[in-house]
Design an enzyme around this catalytic site. Sequence first.
Site, PDB file in Angstrom:
ATOM      1  N   LYS A 170       0.888  -1.174   0.000  1.00  0.00           N
ATOM      2  CA  LYS A 170       0.000   0.000   0.000  1.00  0.00           C
ATOM      3  C   LYS A 170       0.919   1.215   0.000  1.00  0.00           C
ATOM      4  O   LYS A 170       1.567   1.525   1.001  1.00  0.00           O
ATOM      5  CB  LYS A 170      -0.862  -0.020   1.266  1.00  0.00           C
ATOM      6  N   GLU A 245      10.042   1.029  10.501  1.00  0.00           N
ATOM      7  CA  GLU A 245      11.031   2.075  10.210  1.00  0.00           C
ATOM      8  C   GLU A 245      10.335   3.404  10.436  1.00  0.00           C
ATOM      9  O   GLU A 245       9.536   3.835   9.610  1.00  0.00           O
ATOM     10  CB  GLU A 245      11.505   1.962   8.750  1.00  0.00           C
TER      11      GLU A 245
HETATM   12  P1  NAD Z   1       2.243   8.177   8.147  1.00  0.00           P
HETATM   13  O1  NAD Z   1       2.521   7.242   9.249  1.00  0.00           O
HETATM   14  O2  NAD Z   1       1.142   9.149   8.294  1.00  0.00           O
HETATM   15  O3  NAD Z   1       1.925   7.386   6.806  1.00  0.00           O
HETATM   16  C1  NAD Z   1       2.757   6.335   6.351  1.00  0.00           C
HETATM   17  C2  NAD Z   1       1.912   5.301   5.667  1.00  0.00           C
HETATM   18  O4  NAD Z   1       0.985   4.770   6.603  1.00  0.00           O
HETATM   19  C3  NAD Z   1       1.087   5.827   4.494  1.00  0.00           C
HETATM   20  O5  NAD Z   1       1.091   4.849   3.469  1.00  0.00           O
HETATM   21  C4  NAD Z   1      -0.301   5.947   5.084  1.00  0.00           C
HETATM   22  O6  NAD Z   1      -1.313   5.823   4.129  1.00  0.00           O
HETATM   23  C5  NAD Z   1      -0.319   4.775   6.039  1.00  0.00           C
HETATM   24  N1  NAD Z   1      -1.290   4.876   7.127  1.00  0.00           N
HETATM   25  C6  NAD Z   1      -1.777   5.994   7.727  1.00  0.00           C
HETATM   26  N2  NAD Z   1      -2.671   5.671   8.675  1.00  0.00           N
HETATM   27  C7  NAD Z   1      -2.755   4.321   8.688  1.00  0.00           C
HETATM   28  C8  NAD Z   1      -3.503   3.389   9.469  1.00  0.00           C
HETATM   29  N3  NAD Z   1      -4.353   3.774  10.421  1.00  0.00           N
HETATM   30  N4  NAD Z   1      -3.314   2.066   9.225  1.00  0.00           N
HETATM   31  C9  NAD Z   1      -2.455   1.652   8.268  1.00  0.00           C
HETATM   32  N5  NAD Z   1      -1.737   2.484   7.496  1.00  0.00           N
HETATM   33  C10 NAD Z   1      -1.884   3.813   7.712  1.00  0.00           C
HETATM   34  O7  NAD Z   1       3.630   8.868   7.897  1.00  0.00           O
HETATM   35  P2  NAD Z   1       3.944  10.010   6.894  1.00  0.00           P
HETATM   36  O8  NAD Z   1       3.632  11.307   7.541  1.00  0.00           O
HETATM   37  O9  NAD Z   1       3.352   9.702   5.594  1.00  0.00           O
HETATM   38  O10 NAD Z   1       5.534   9.834   6.753  1.00  0.00           O
HETATM   39  C11 NAD Z   1       6.408  10.540   7.532  1.00  0.00           C
HETATM   40  C12 NAD Z   1       6.990   9.685   8.616  1.00  0.00           C
HETATM   41  O11 NAD Z   1       7.631   8.545   8.064  1.00  0.00           O
HETATM   42  C13 NAD Z   1       8.080  10.417   9.351  1.00  0.00           C
HETATM   43  O12 NAD Z   1       7.951  10.211  10.738  1.00  0.00           O
HETATM   44  C14 NAD Z   1       9.356   9.771   8.839  1.00  0.00           C
HETATM   45  O13 NAD Z   1      10.442   9.874   9.681  1.00  0.00           O
HETATM   46  C15 NAD Z   1       8.923   8.377   8.622  1.00  0.00           C
HETATM   47  N6  NAD Z   1       9.824   7.688   7.677  1.00  0.00           N
HETATM   48  C16 NAD Z   1      10.706   6.774   8.174  1.00  0.00           C
HETATM   49  C17 NAD Z   1      11.613   6.134   7.339  1.00  0.00           C
HETATM   50  C18 NAD Z   1      12.595   5.137   7.891  1.00  0.00           C
HETATM   51  O14 NAD Z   1      13.159   4.379   7.123  1.00  0.00           O
HETATM   52  N7  NAD Z   1      12.833   5.081   9.186  1.00  0.00           N
HETATM   53  C19 NAD Z   1      11.594   6.412   5.975  1.00  0.00           C
HETATM   54  C20 NAD Z   1      10.678   7.349   5.489  1.00  0.00           C
HETATM   55  C21 NAD Z   1       9.793   7.977   6.363  1.00  0.00           C
END
Ligand code: NAD
Length: 473
Positions: A170, A245
Amino acid sequence: MTQTPAFIAGERVTGADSYENVDPADGHVIGEVLRGTAEHIDAAVAAARRAQPEWAATKPEHRADVAQAFAALVLENVEELARLDSEDTGKPISQARTDGQVTARYFTFYGRAIDSYYGLQLPVDPAFHVYTRREPLGVCGSVIAWNYPLQLFGRAVAPTVVTGNAVVLKPADETPRSAVRLAELAVEAGFPPGIINVVPGIGAEAGAALAAHPGIDHMGFVGSNAVGKLIAGSAADNVVPTTLELGGKSPHVVFPDADLDRVALFATKGILQNAGQTCSAGSRLLVHSSVEDELLERLRASFESTTLGPGSSDPDLGPLISRKQQDRVTGMVERASGRVVTGGTRPTGSSLGDGAYFSPTLIAGVEQDAEIFQEEVFGPVLVSRTFEDEDEAVALANGTDYALMAAVWSRDSSRVHRLAARIRAGQVYANAYGAGGGVEYPFGGFGKSGYGREKGYESLDAYTATKTVLVSL
Ligand code: NAD
């Protein structure tokens, strides 16, 4: 407008419900995206379950060949893939192109690696022939973030499928298109239909349905801490292993004997690349008080010489992913105490005023307990504070709940190794920052940055389980 579809069992699947995909450079609607449902997830998991056993029974050499063919096809199509990501995220087109090249490298690396990924023989008891096999888990679910859509696809999918698993991915709500295109190219390269499935949609709908699906055998997640907890909770209900991650607040620790020109160069790139929306962004500068002024001056000049603009014009810095993210960054900067050395505002003016831009920002003299020192901004904002000795530097470096990456800047190699051991982080650099994708090096966090490791050989272990066979002689 055509709808960005799901890709299930080798077929494009459209649906009645859509949402709009928006270009953050000017807010215009790029197109419609399928709003994936629990039924789409169900169909994708079923397709993956049907295809996986036959794929797992192929020789590793075959899976390696297909992975290499796919890598070549990704490179052939890198311009198209880069354009999709640059439009969806706002990132500079050359950075999106690099992301596409790194995606290909994931498939090259894991394609080569799988040919020499073995179990062990355990000659402990002469009465037994004992050996281990590394077996695929089955169907792996993956939910990824929007910041590096192409790279995150490669990182999640390449080690999963070369080890004989199938995957249902997804992509993030904002960045669905490159993942669907990659899944199509994968079939063209020789991956059987059903091995790589993509279902776009809203996180709380399609993402939640995937994490809770009983047909999933492993759940990988890249994103925020809050959602990571939900994903891990759902997976735990099904007794399914997870890799999380999450975010970071990674420090540069700069000693007086560091090459300050080099620090300024790498620290600038480390926070401004992808407009600071990188989990491993170097967002805290811990600098010895004797070189603070010199370093801040270099960084100010370097920040002020960067260019901003839409991704297609290939500036140093594009817009943030959305207006919402721009509001979040603005709020955190407004609440921050400390001295704004440069930036701190949304750029105005003809074209930039319409987009989700934020100026490269440097804030000095920030207290350890301040929100801006503790929490991830996910924007082009570097905060700094000074230290007097090594112990204080280590305490500050380890002084947040995150522990993803760190850099030590010093010409004293004993100090470098001492600090590499004392700083809590999944990766520690010395006199450098970032490995250009770092496909081959294990990556992941301690603490609130998550658990499990991706990249490198460790990822092969994550997507397989050990079976021990004991034969009485
Ligand atoms: P997010 O957690 O809002 O979204 C990430 C993913 O989760 C998206 O695909 C979203 O659709 C999905 N998602 C959202 N709510 C969900 C739910 N209730 N159930 C299942 N899936 C759901 O994060 P974001 O704001 O899109 O991304 C930023 C964050 O990601 C930052 O904290 C960043 O540090 C982190 N990040 C970490 C890494 C790593 O490798 N450590 C890499 C990239 C980004």
